[in-house]
Design a protein around this motif. Structure first.
Motif: not given
Length: 697
Positions: A533-534, A665-669, A671-676
């Motif tokens: 799932t990513g 950390v990469l997971n947070k990046i 998920q955060a960018i995918l919300k844009l």
């Protein structure tokens, strides 16, 4: 000849580097400086007087984009016979080894084999050049021509599979290596150079402190009574440059200026002002975003005519972007002269230009033979014109990034300045891949087929196909076994992206495809297939060692691919044959600026900032996951994380998730960018430099 020299020698012994135009030629110089060895660059038409005056005790022939497979008359221009008769030890690197081999009657051919990346070789440790090393060494191999038959007294002392990777003629102290010991991708390269210096009898007595003193004196002499407009981006280079200027000539004649070109990171200009104030430099900020957006320029062609460019906000070509931005900086410099009432005849432009900038730009100030990989904003035609008229001062032009940081420490600059990640002068403009249509060359389908077979090699090997030899001829037996194991244990999907990125292969610029890998399901002993799932999946679901192996071998199997990425978020279901039309417009720049800030902030909060040298965040015009049956238009874009670890900033490797950067950390990046809004997927650049460059453009 050597006996005739002795009475006229320079006090300090030196090693001469014969410049064949390698992108890494100046790294030979850098590696020797680290050993406190004095070097001198010479052309192949060097004179006996130069050898005498510089007290040359050994010669290193650099690599280069050229070939020794030449007509006799052209080959004679390399003055190989004179090199052999100098009476001093000689080390040939890449092109240099091929030259030595041909001089001794060996054969050099252009074969199907081409190597561009890290490889493991076997060496003969009895050879003095390899003293103190293990028999197996990781090295950077990047070449198109290959020594297929050894000449004369030369002996093979290193191999990569069946390919010759090192030669020696011990009694004459001639050595050749096909790999690049000057780069960080050859971890024990410094040991090899240290051994060569010992063979030459050259002692370590040339230090960075002495070079700093001579540079300060050079600034004093160059500036004299003139004024200096110092362009300061706020990065390490320009900050150290400003500090050196102040130390050399004081503040009175210096006009420090920061130009906001509209492509800065979030709050970058404010941070620049604050950081420079720490060293007593008060900046005047020029906001020129609107002017840069509509700027254009004329580019000098090979036939000495000029071609006008489209204005920047409609330009899609990387080189045009870079040249427009560089020339616009000069236009603002001229504006500053008027604003300050300064006389151009009595004013210099100061830039924090580094040696790698000049090398990659193909500047004659670094090498007369280097291929232009990308035009740096501080080395456009307008800058070169000013430089030729003596109007530019560049105190750092003979230094590399790591040396600049050492100089900054000696000048008492704070760690907050010295440890900042580099940010290019063109800024986010070269981190947005602009395009009006897909790159679907005549080789696109064939390349996709080869990629598919590589990704499913475990199955494909039982059903050989027409292009199968492009894989088995290039890879060694052990590499094929590893590929078989990898593709047998995990389901990988390879997607060729219809875009072009800048790279460097065989010391020359490439503008080639990017390959993207994704994962679907994985079977292992722990249980049945698990759907990924990513990046949020467990570590066992993403085998980074596998992915980095694939990234290493693919550019060798497909020479028209110079970059490989991993796509987070599960398997890419459909091929991609179109792109989202992209220009440098305000919404697109703002989108990347936000994504960049999210990624950088997450990196800081995860305490991973110091584990990478740089992390460009790149916006590419790729919209994944569109069912072709539904005929959905390409409207989204994707973001690439280009982590980079390096010491010399000319070569380097991506950071390893789970080792250099926590996967959380990469997971947070991700998920955060995918919300844009407008973001399709997030990718991770797996490619070393070479065959890729640090930036995508």
């Amino acid at each position: 000849m050597v006996e005739e020299m002795n009475s006229h020698q320079h006090d300090i012994k030196s090693i001469a580097i014969l410049d064949a135009g390698s992108q890494y030629g100046k790294l030979i110089d850098r590696k020797l400086r680290e050993l406190s060895i004095r070097t001198v660059f010479l052309d192949f038409d060097f004179t006996a007087e130069e050898i005498v005056n510089e007290n040359v005790q050994g010669v290193i022939i650099s690599g280069g984009p050229g070939t020794v497979i030449l007509e006799d008359q052209e080959f004679k221009r390399l003055n190989g016979d004179r090199i052999l008769k100098l009476g001093v030890p000689v080390l040939g690197i890449c092109f240099g080894m091929q030259l030595l081999n041909k001089l001794f009657g060996g054969v050099v051919e252009r074969t199907a084999l081409r190597e561009d990346g890290e490889c493991e070789i076997e060496i003969n440790t009895d050879c003095p050049l390899f003293s103190g090393l293990d028999s197996k060494q990781t090295v950077l191999l990047t070449h198109g021509d290959t020594c297929t038959n050894v000449g004369g007294e030369l002996k093979i002392v290193g191999k990569h599979g069946d390919t010759i990777s090192a030669l020696s003629y011990e009694s004459a102290k001639f050595y050749g290596v096909q790999f690049h010991p000057e780069t960080d991708l050859t971890p024990n390269g410094k040991v090899i150079f240290k051994n060569f210096c010992k063979i030459c009898g050259v002692e370590p007595d040339y230090t960075l402190t002495s070079r700093l003193k001579s540079t300060i004196k050079e600034i004093e002499d160059s500036v004299g009574q003139r004024n200096v407009v110092c362009l300061i981006s706020g990065g390490v280079d320009s900050a150290v440059c400003a500090a050196m200027l102040q130390k050399a000539i004081g503040k009175e004649k210096i006009y420090p200026v920061h130009i906001d070109n509209g492509f800065m990171r979030l709050n970058e200009s404010k941070l620049v002002e604050k950081s420079l104030a720490e060293i007593g430099v008060t900046l005047e900020v020029y906001n020129e975003a609107k002017n840069f957006s509509v700027a254009t320029t004329r580019i000098l062609q090979k036939d000495d005519t000029y071609r006008a460019c489209t204005q920047l906000n409609r330009t899609i070509h990387p080189e045009e972007k870079r040249q427009i931005i560089g020339d616009c900086f000069i236009s603002v410099f001229n504006k500053i002269l008027v604003d300050k009432g300064l006389d151009i005849a009595n004013t210099l432009l100061c830039q924090g230009t580094l040696r790698p900038d000049l090398i990659e730009s193909g500047s004659a100030y670094a090498s007369s033979k280097c291929d232009r990989i990308k035009t740096h904003h501080n080395d456009t035609d307008l800058v070169r014109s000013l430089r030729a008229r003596g109007k530019v001062i560049e105190p750092l032009k003979d230094f590399h990034k790591d040396e600049v940081r050492q100089i900054g420490a000696e000048l008492k600059l704070s760690c907050s300045i010295l440890q900042r990640h580099p940010f290019p002068g063109p800024g986010l403009a070269i981190r947005i891949l602009c395009a009006e249509g897909p790159n679907l060359g005549t080789d696109f389908i064939e390349t996709q087929v080869i990629l598919n077979k590589l990704a499913s090699y475990n199955d494909a090997k039982t059903r050989p196909f027409l292009l199968f030899n492009k894989i088995i001829e290039v890879l060694s037996k052990s590499e094929l076994e590893t590929l078989d194991k990898i593709t047998g244990s995990c389901k990988y999907k390879a997607t060729l992206l219809p875009i072009s990125t800048v790279g460097v292969q065989g010391d020359a610029r490439t503008y080639s495809y990017c390959a993207a890998f994704s994962c679907g399901s994985r079977t292992d002993s722990s249980g049945p297939d698990q759907q990924l799932t990513g990046i949020a999946s467990s570590k066992s679901n993403i085998n980074w060692d596998h992915l980095f192996f694939l990234a290493r071998i693919i550019p060798r199997c497909c020479h028209n691919i110079n970059r490989v990425t991993y796509v987070f978020g599960g398997e890419v279901s459909y091929p991609i044959h179109d792109i989202t039309v992209t220009y440098l417009d305000t919404p697109t720049i703002d989108l990347l600026r936000t994504a960049d800030d999210l990624a950088t902030t997450s990196l800081k909060m995860g305490n991973c900032l110091s584990s990478v040298s740089q992390m460009p965040v790149v916006l590419v015009p790729i919209h994944f996951d569109r069912d072709p049956v539904k005929r959905l238009a390409s409207t989204k874009r994707s973001v690439v994380l280009r982590t980079f670890k390096t010491q010399d900033f000319m070569t380097g490797v991506p950071a390893r998730p789970g080792k250099d950067i926590a996967e959380s950390v990469l997971n947070k990046i991700d998920q955060a960018i995918l919300k844009l809004p407008g973001i399709s997927r997030v990718m991770y650049d797996l490619t070393s430099k070479p065959p890729a460059t640090t930036e995508w453009e």
